[in-house]
Design a protein around this motif. Structure first.
Motif, PDB file in Angstrom:
ATOM      1  N   VAL A  63     120.789  40.655-124.940  1.00  0.00           N
ATOM      2  CA  VAL A  63     121.872  41.499-124.765  1.00  0.00           C
ATOM      3  C   VAL A  63     122.868  41.399-125.651  1.00  0.00           C
ATOM      4  N   SER A  64     123.227  40.146-125.973  1.00  0.00           N
ATOM      5  CA  SER A  64     124.234  39.921-127.137  1.00  0.00           C
ATOM      6  C   SER A  64     123.786  40.461-128.521  1.00  0.00           C
ATOM      7  N   ILE A  65     122.347  40.151-128.976  1.00  0.00           N
ATOM      8  CA  ILE A  65     122.233  40.638-130.073  1.00  0.00           C
ATOM      9  C   ILE A  65     121.925  42.246-130.180  1.00  0.00           C
ATOM     10  N   HIS A  66     121.729  42.961-129.008  1.00  0.00           N
ATOM     11  CA  HIS A  66     121.764  44.220-128.990  1.00  0.00           C
ATOM     12  C   HIS A  66     120.805  44.903-130.079  1.00  0.00           C
ATOM     13  N   PRO A  67     119.699  44.489-129.948  1.00  0.00           N
ATOM     14  CA  PRO A  67     118.750  44.780-131.116  1.00  0.00           C
ATOM     15  C   PRO A  67     118.422  46.226-131.363  1.00  0.00           C
ATOM     16  N   PHE A  68     118.521  47.005-130.351  1.00  0.00           N
ATOM     17  CA  PHE A  68     117.932  48.559-130.520  1.00  0.00           C
ATOM     18  C   PHE A  68     119.105  49.611-130.374  1.00  0.00           C
ATOM     19  N   ARG A  69     118.787  50.692-131.195  1.00  0.00           N
ATOM     20  CA  ARG A  69     119.701  51.859-130.975  1.00  0.00           C
ATOM     21  C   ARG A  69     119.874  52.267-129.946  1.00  0.00           C
ATOM     22  N   ASP A  70     119.050  52.114-128.926  1.00  0.00           N
ATOM     23  CA  ASP A  70     119.106  52.478-127.449  1.00  0.00           C
ATOM     24  C   ASP A  70     118.147  51.776-126.629  1.00  0.00           C
ATOM     25  N   ASN A 101     119.021  48.961-124.749  1.00  0.00           N
ATOM     26  CA  ASN A 101     118.974  47.466-124.858  1.00  0.00           C
ATOM     27  C   ASN A 101     119.223  47.099-123.301  1.00  0.00           C
ATOM     28  N   GLY A 102     120.090  47.632-122.377  1.00  0.00           N
ATOM     29  CA  GLY A 102     120.137  47.129-121.115  1.00  0.00           C
ATOM     30  C   GLY A 102     118.775  47.302-120.134  1.00  0.00           C
ATOM     31  N   ARG A 103     117.990  48.262-120.393  1.00  0.00           N
ATOM     32  CA  ARG A 103     116.722  48.475-119.694  1.00  0.00           C
ATOM     33  C   ARG A 103     115.647  47.458-120.302  1.00  0.00           C
ATOM     34  N   MET A 104     115.695  46.992-121.598  1.00  0.00           N
ATOM     35  CA  MET A 104     114.850  46.280-122.161  1.00  0.00           C
ATOM     36  C   MET A 104     115.121  44.763-121.383  1.00  0.00           C
ATOM     37  N   SER A 105     116.251  44.442-121.579  1.00  0.00           N
ATOM     38  CA  SER A 105     116.569  43.473-121.222  1.00  0.00           C
ATOM     39  C   SER A 105     116.487  42.806-119.821  1.00  0.00           C
ATOM     40  N   ARG A 106     116.410  43.793-118.699  1.00  0.00           N
ATOM     41  CA  ARG A 106     116.054  43.860-117.205  1.00  0.00           C
ATOM     42  C   ARG A 106     114.652  43.608-117.288  1.00  0.00           C
ATOM     43  N   LEU A 107     113.753  44.569-118.174  1.00  0.00           N
ATOM     44  CA  LEU A 107     112.246  44.156-118.392  1.00  0.00           C
ATOM     45  C   LEU A 107     111.789  42.943-118.722  1.00  0.00           C
ATOM     46  N   LEU A 108     112.710  42.515-119.803  1.00  0.00           N
ATOM     47  CA  LEU A 108     112.233  41.006-120.111  1.00  0.00           C
ATOM     48  C   LEU A 108     112.777  39.862-119.170  1.00  0.00           C
ATOM     49  N   MET A 109     113.753  40.436-118.575  1.00  0.00           N
ATOM     50  CA  MET A 109     114.070  39.498-117.035  1.00  0.00           C
ATOM     51  C   MET A 109     112.722  39.285-116.248  1.00  0.00           C
ATOM     52  N   LEU A 110     112.019  40.353-115.881  1.00  0.00           N
ATOM     53  CA  LEU A 110     110.740  40.504-115.052  1.00  0.00           C
ATOM     54  C   LEU A 110     109.719  39.815-115.797  1.00  0.00           C
ATOM     55  N   LEU A 111     109.588  39.741-116.843  1.00  0.00           N
ATOM     56  CA  LEU A 111     108.558  39.225-117.840  1.00  0.00           C
ATOM     57  C   LEU A 111     108.499  37.825-117.702  1.00  0.00           C
ATOM     58  N   THR A 112     110.019  37.279-118.175  1.00  0.00           N
ATOM     59  CA  THR A 112     110.032  35.978-118.195  1.00  0.00           C
ATOM     60  C   THR A 112     110.076  35.427-116.788  1.00  0.00           C
ATOM     61  N   THR A 113     110.635  35.926-115.873  1.00  0.00           N
ATOM     62  CA  THR A 113     110.423  35.165-114.454  1.00  0.00           C
ATOM     63  C   THR A 113     109.166  35.325-114.028  1.00  0.00           C
TER      64      THR A 113
END
Length: 336
Positions: free
Chosen positions: A181-188, A190-202
């Protein structure tokens, strides 16, 4: 790690162990919980970003029985697809920059956007928008030209930490999400991707509670704390590597712990197959500290169909065992 974090990790481990010994008679309940969680996760994660549709349209989109009719529904449909992809294929999705780009491309697959699957090409800001309409810049992420390098380094550091067991995996997952989230790598997105990656990593860490209980819903319900801990753990100190991960790690573990508690409660509550739908409704209302909507009752009693719940509610009202309060979408049921 402070004692609060250690205690939460211990409680999560204990509850996780209980769910791994679920009796066979609860397996059909878990199947229904997966369906409910998909709807709640897709709805909540998008609502956090101000993206929503009606409950009827949402259910049709999740069931793929209709096509999106506007931009919000296009983004909801994209989230649905990425969520399903992670649910069904998480062991085969490595934590790499290319995987993240592929997931982001799928997230925007239904939209006319041309930048889905590409890192940002211009600098951006993390902005908080308040209920009164004003907004504040919380953080200026790193510039666009070093985004790919930062994401690749983040993925490498994550994989190395997992391999070397540097910290408990849930702590590594939380730190990864905060850094992303701190890198904020996308134009739009970022929040949804962070939560999807949360699921993937868990999921990859063998904590699959998000499959049955929506972590995104729990985050939406505590949105103020979510944003507050992100700010306290990142903010301007992050770029100088002087930030404190503990507030966000503590919050993240609270969400996972709450999800495991809810999952165990749901299993305990629904495992008694001797109760019919009416008895289950009464039991749910007795255990609740607030009036419950029909949707909430359906989510609590997943082994019975919507039709069964409707008939049971009508019968209980006729028997004057429950009351209906409120109107329309605000309708809720209470005990007499």
């Amino acid at each position: 790690m402070n004692t609060e974090i250690v205690d939460k990790l211990s409680q999560i481990g204990e509850l996780k162990g209980k769910t791994e010994h679920i009796s066979l008679k609860a397996k059909d309940v878990l199947t229904q919980l997966v369906k409910v969680a998909k709807i709640e996760s897709t709805d909540a994660s998008n609502r956090i970003e101000g993206i929503f549709t009606s409950a009827t349209r949402l259910e049709k989109l999740i069931n793929q029985s209709t096509m999106p009719k506007n931009r919000s529904e296009e983004e909801i449909s994209g989230y649905r697809n990425v969520l399903t992809l992670i649910h069904e294929n998480y062991p085969y999705i490595p934590i790499t920059a290319n995987s993240i780009l592929a997931l982001h491309k799928e997230l925007f697959a239904f939209t006319s956007s041309t930048w889905g699957g590409s890192f940002k090409d211009s600098d951006n800001q993390i902005v908080t928008r308040f209920a009164d309409g004003h907004s504040e810049v919380r953080f200026n992420p790193p510039p666009a030209f070093i985004t790919r390098e930062l994401v690749e380094n983040l993925c490498d550091a994550y994989n190395q930490a997992i391999q070397e067991h540097t910290f408990p995996e849930l702590i590594i997952d939380a730190a990864f999400m905060l850094d992303f989230v701190s890198i904020h790598p996308f134009r739009d997105g970022n929040g949804r991707m962070s939560r999807l990656l949360m699921l993937l990593t868990t999921y990859r860490a063998d904590y699959d509670v998000g499959k049955y209980i929506s972590l995104e819903r729990l985050i939406e319900q505590t949105k103020s704390a979510y944003y507050d801990t992100l700010l306290r753990s990142a903010g301007s100190a992050w770029e100088h590597n002087e930030n404190d991960y503990q507030p966000y790690v503590n919050y993240f573990l609270s969400i996972v712990l709450q999800a495991y508690r809810e999952l165990n409660d749901r299993i305990d509550f629904t495992s008694d197959r001797t109760l019919d739908a009416s008895e289950m409704i009464i039991k749910a209302l007795q255990n609740s500290l607030k009036p419950l909507s029909r949707r909430e009752l359906m989510n609590l009693i997943p082994q019975y169909s919507e039709t069964s719940i409707k008939h049971a509610l009508a019968s209980l009202r006729q028997q004057q065992k429950i009351d209906l309060v409120g109107k329309g979408r605000a309708s809720r049921y209470i005990l007499k």
